[in-house]
Write a protein that holds these residues in place. Structure first.
Motif, PDB file in Angstrom:
ATOM      1  N   LEU A  96       0.862  -1.176   0.000  1.00  0.00           N
ATOM      2  CA  LEU A  96       0.000   0.000   0.000  1.00  0.00           C
ATOM      3  C   LEU A  96       0.902   1.230   0.000  1.00  0.00           C
ATOM      4  N   ALA A  97       1.108   1.787  -1.152  1.00  0.00           N
ATOM      5  CA  ALA A  97       1.992   2.953  -1.296  1.00  0.00           C
ATOM      6  C   ALA A  97       1.641   3.651  -2.594  1.00  0.00           C
ATOM      7  N   GLY A  98       1.718   4.966  -2.550  1.00  0.00           N
ATOM      8  CA  GLY A  98       1.260   5.777  -3.669  1.00  0.00           C
ATOM      9  C   GLY A  98      -0.086   6.365  -3.306  1.00  0.00           C
ATOM     10  N   THR A  99      -0.164   7.686  -3.211  1.00  0.00           N
ATOM     11  CA  THR A  99      -1.346   8.356  -2.671  1.00  0.00           C
ATOM     12  C   THR A  99      -1.743   9.541  -3.522  1.00  0.00           C
ATOM     13  N   CYS A 100      -3.056   9.756  -3.611  1.00  0.00           N
ATOM     14  CA  CYS A 100      -3.590  10.980  -4.195  1.00  0.00           C
ATOM     15  C   CYS A 100      -4.777  11.421  -3.348  1.00  0.00           C
ATOM     16  N   PRO A 101      -4.717  12.604  -2.743  1.00  0.00           N
ATOM     17  CA  PRO A 101      -5.894  13.115  -2.043  1.00  0.00           C
ATOM     18  C   PRO A 101      -7.055  13.264  -3.024  1.00  0.00           C
ATOM     19  N   LYS A 102      -8.255  12.925  -2.589  1.00  0.00           N
ATOM     20  CA  LYS A 102      -9.409  13.061  -3.476  1.00  0.00           C
ATOM     21  C   LYS A 102      -9.589  14.496  -3.940  1.00  0.00           C
ATOM     22  N   SER A 103      -9.176  15.438  -3.105  1.00  0.00           N
ATOM     23  CA  SER A 103      -9.317  16.855  -3.461  1.00  0.00           C
ATOM     24  C   SER A 103      -8.468  17.240  -4.661  1.00  0.00           C
ATOM     25  N   GLU A 104      -7.463  16.421  -4.996  1.00  0.00           N
ATOM     26  CA  GLU A 104      -6.576  16.717  -6.122  1.00  0.00           C
ATOM     27  C   GLU A 104      -6.781  15.767  -7.296  1.00  0.00           C
ATOM     28  N   SER A 105      -7.726  14.837  -7.182  1.00  0.00           N
ATOM     29  CA  SER A 105      -7.824  13.750  -8.161  1.00  0.00           C
ATOM     30  C   SER A 105      -8.193  14.235  -9.557  1.00  0.00           C
ATOM     31  N   THR A 106      -8.920  15.350  -9.662  1.00  0.00           N
ATOM     32  CA  THR A 106      -9.291  15.840 -10.996  1.00  0.00           C
ATOM     33  C   THR A 106      -8.153  16.604 -11.665  1.00  0.00           C
ATOM     34  N   GLU A 107      -7.144  16.996 -10.881  1.00  0.00           N
ATOM     35  CA  GLU A 107      -6.043  17.803 -11.416  1.00  0.00           C
ATOM     36  C   GLU A 107      -4.812  16.956 -11.735  1.00  0.00           C
ATOM     37  N   ARG A 108      -4.812  15.705 -11.274  1.00  0.00           N
ATOM     38  CA  ARG A 108      -3.610  14.882 -11.402  1.00  0.00           C
ATOM     39  C   ARG A 108      -3.863  13.663 -12.272  1.00  0.00           C
ATOM     40  N   GLU A 109      -2.772  13.122 -12.790  1.00  0.00           N
ATOM     41  CA  GLU A 109      -2.813  11.876 -13.537  1.00  0.00           C
ATOM     42  C   GLU A 109      -3.334  10.772 -12.633  1.00  0.00           C
ATOM     43  N   SER A 110      -4.041   9.803 -13.202  1.00  0.00           N
ATOM     44  CA  SER A 110      -4.460   8.649 -12.420  1.00  0.00           C
ATOM     45  C   SER A 110      -3.247   7.999 -11.761  1.00  0.00           C
ATOM     46  N   LEU A 111      -3.419   7.534 -10.535  1.00  0.00           N
ATOM     47  CA  LEU A 111      -2.303   6.895  -9.834  1.00  0.00           C
ATOM     48  C   LEU A 111      -1.670   5.790 -10.662  1.00  0.00           C
ATOM     49  N   LEU A 112      -2.468   5.067 -11.421  1.00  0.00           N
ATOM     50  CA  LEU A 112      -1.950   3.939 -12.208  1.00  0.00           C
ATOM     51  C   LEU A 112      -1.090   4.404 -13.389  1.00  0.00           C
ATOM     52  N   ARG A 113      -1.159   5.687 -13.713  1.00  0.00           N
ATOM     53  CA  ARG A 113      -0.341   6.234 -14.809  1.00  0.00           C
ATOM     54  C   ARG A 113       0.697   7.235 -14.299  1.00  0.00           C
ATOM     55  N   ASP A 114       0.753   7.420 -12.993  1.00  0.00           N
ATOM     56  CA  ASP A 114       1.682   8.371 -12.393  1.00  0.00           C
ATOM     57  C   ASP A 114       3.011   7.665 -12.141  1.00  0.00           C
ATOM     58  N   LYS A 115       4.052   8.030 -12.891  1.00  0.00           N
ATOM     59  CA  LYS A 115       5.321   7.296 -12.809  1.00  0.00           C
ATOM     60  C   LYS A 115       5.946   7.372 -11.425  1.00  0.00           C
ATOM     61  N   LYS A 116       5.865   8.526 -10.789  1.00  0.00           N
ATOM     62  CA  LYS A 116       6.449   8.681  -9.457  1.00  0.00           C
ATOM     63  C   LYS A 116       5.731   7.793  -8.453  1.00  0.00           C
ATOM     64  N   GLU A 117       4.399   7.818  -8.451  1.00  0.00           N
ATOM     65  CA  GLU A 117       3.631   7.019  -7.496  1.00  0.00           C
ATOM     66  C   GLU A 117       3.778   5.520  -7.771  1.00  0.00           C
ATOM     67  N   MET A 118       3.839   5.141  -9.046  1.00  0.00           N
ATOM     68  CA  MET A 118       3.989   3.729  -9.391  1.00  0.00           C
ATOM     69  C   MET A 118       5.364   3.205  -8.979  1.00  0.00           C
ATOM     70  N   LEU A 119       6.412   4.034  -9.150  1.00  0.00           N
ATOM     71  CA  LEU A 119       7.745   3.610  -8.704  1.00  0.00           C
ATOM     72  C   LEU A 119       7.740   3.384  -7.206  1.00  0.00           C
ATOM     73  N   GLU A 120       7.179   4.343  -6.477  1.00  0.00           N
ATOM     74  CA  GLU A 120       7.104   4.221  -5.022  1.00  0.00           C
ATOM     75  C   GLU A 120       6.387   2.928  -4.634  1.00  0.00           C
ATOM     76  N   HIS A 121       5.292   2.637  -5.347  1.00  0.00           N
ATOM     77  CA  HIS A 121       4.513   1.433  -5.054  1.00  0.00           C
ATOM     78  C   HIS A 121       5.292   0.158  -5.382  1.00  0.00           C
ATOM     79  N   GLN A 122       5.929   0.137  -6.530  1.00  0.00           N
ATOM     80  CA  GLN A 122       6.636  -1.078  -6.964  1.00  0.00           C
ATOM     81  C   GLN A 122       7.801  -1.420  -6.039  1.00  0.00           C
ATOM     82  N   LEU A 123       8.472  -0.417  -5.511  1.00  0.00           N
ATOM     83  CA  LEU A 123       9.559  -0.677  -4.560  1.00  0.00           C
ATOM     84  C   LEU A 123       9.034  -1.428  -3.337  1.00  0.00           C
ATOM     85  N   VAL A 124       7.845  -1.049  -2.881  1.00  0.00           N
ATOM     86  CA  VAL A 124       7.238  -1.718  -1.731  1.00  0.00           C
ATOM     87  C   VAL A 124       6.811  -3.138  -2.090  1.00  0.00           C
TER      88      VAL A 124
END
Length: 269
Positions: A96-124
């Motif tokens: 469980l790693a990689g986060t997006c506040p719901k308040s920012e979800s319309t302004e940001r790439e989906s977590l599944l396409r966010d390279k930074k968040e996916m890297l963080e998740h894959q390391l875990v």
């Protein structure tokens, strides 16, 4: 519980982030998870605790409600993360790693396409699968998005059919802390993080919270909680720092995680 909260200092977090990213640049580590704390010089009364317990009874099934109190100190929270769950020969856990506040979800790439968040998740995920491999063949799902009341997280389900029942205490020691809470790779150690500003006085934040029976066990990761002593209380939040982490974005995430604790406990509307 109405309290004046002293929020963590951005300057302290900025220094911690800088130290971690310097280590990443030198290839000493790939990721580390600093924590920050909001504190108040007010404790939790029996009436406060009762109100929070009523509020926690409304928590969604995606959260594990937990807590204890004794001799004027305690902890109450609702964590989305398990260190492990063992029952009927099957060991289950999660990355469980990689986060997006719901308040920012319309302004940001989906977590599944966010390279930074996916890297963080894959390391875990890769670390946990490696750790569990000594107990049998590891199976895992593809990463997916877990929806919580105020946050989205990346989650991978991981399981092992064990040939023999693990020693539960040894299992805790083998898994904790995962890179979702500590450092990747583990070989880099995490004692050095104690010197980072704001890391002192963490107390039980992130610690294993286990319910252990003869043949079954559930161990939670002790995040998203309120801790208190006889004269103070605190709410912590952590974030995974990698090379691509940005100060303001991580700072907002830390705030949203603390806010989620206040909301689930009924401390904030």
């Amino acid at each position: 519980m109405t309290a004046h909260w002293e929020e963590p200092r951005l300057e302290d977090f900025a220094e911690a982030l800088s130290v971690i990213q310097s280590r990443i640049e030198k290839n000493e580590i790939q990721k580390a998870v600093p924590a920050v704390f909001a504190r108040t010089a007010q404790t939790v009364t029996a009436r406060d605790r009762a109100r929070m317990l009523v509020k926690l009874s409304e928590a969604p099934s995606t959260l594990f409600v937990y807590g204890f109190w004794k001799d004027g100190e305690g902890v109450l929270g609702a964590t989305p993360e398990t260190l492990f769950d063992f029952s009927k020969g099957v060991l289950k856990t999660m990355a469980l790693a990689g986060t997006c506040p719901k308040s920012e979800s319309t302004e940001r790439e989906s977590l599944l396409r966010d390279k930074k968040e996916m890297l963080e998740h894959q390391l875990v995920a890769e670390d946990i699968k490696e750790r569990l491999s000594v107990w049998g063949a590891v199976q895992s799902s593809a990463p997916y998005i877990l929806e919580l009341p105020t946050l989205y997280h990346l989650k991978t389900d991981i399981s092992v059919v064990c040939q023999t029942q693990p020693d539960f205490v040894e299992l805790v020691k083998a898994l904790h802390p995962t890179p979702a809470l500590g450092v990747a790779p583990r070989s880099a150690g995490y004692v050095w993080m104690q010197a980072l500003p704001g890391q002192q006085g963490r107390r039980r934040f992130g610690g294993p919270f286990a319910f252990i029976g003869a043949e079954e066990a559930l161990c939670l990761v002790g995040i998203r909680n309120l801790q208190w002593s006889q004269d103070s209380a605190m709410i912590g939040s952590g974030c995974g720092v990698v090379a691509a982490s940005e100060l303001e974005r991580e700072w907002r995430e830390l705030f949203q995680k603390r806010l989620s604790v206040k909301k689930i406990l009924g401390l904030e509307v």
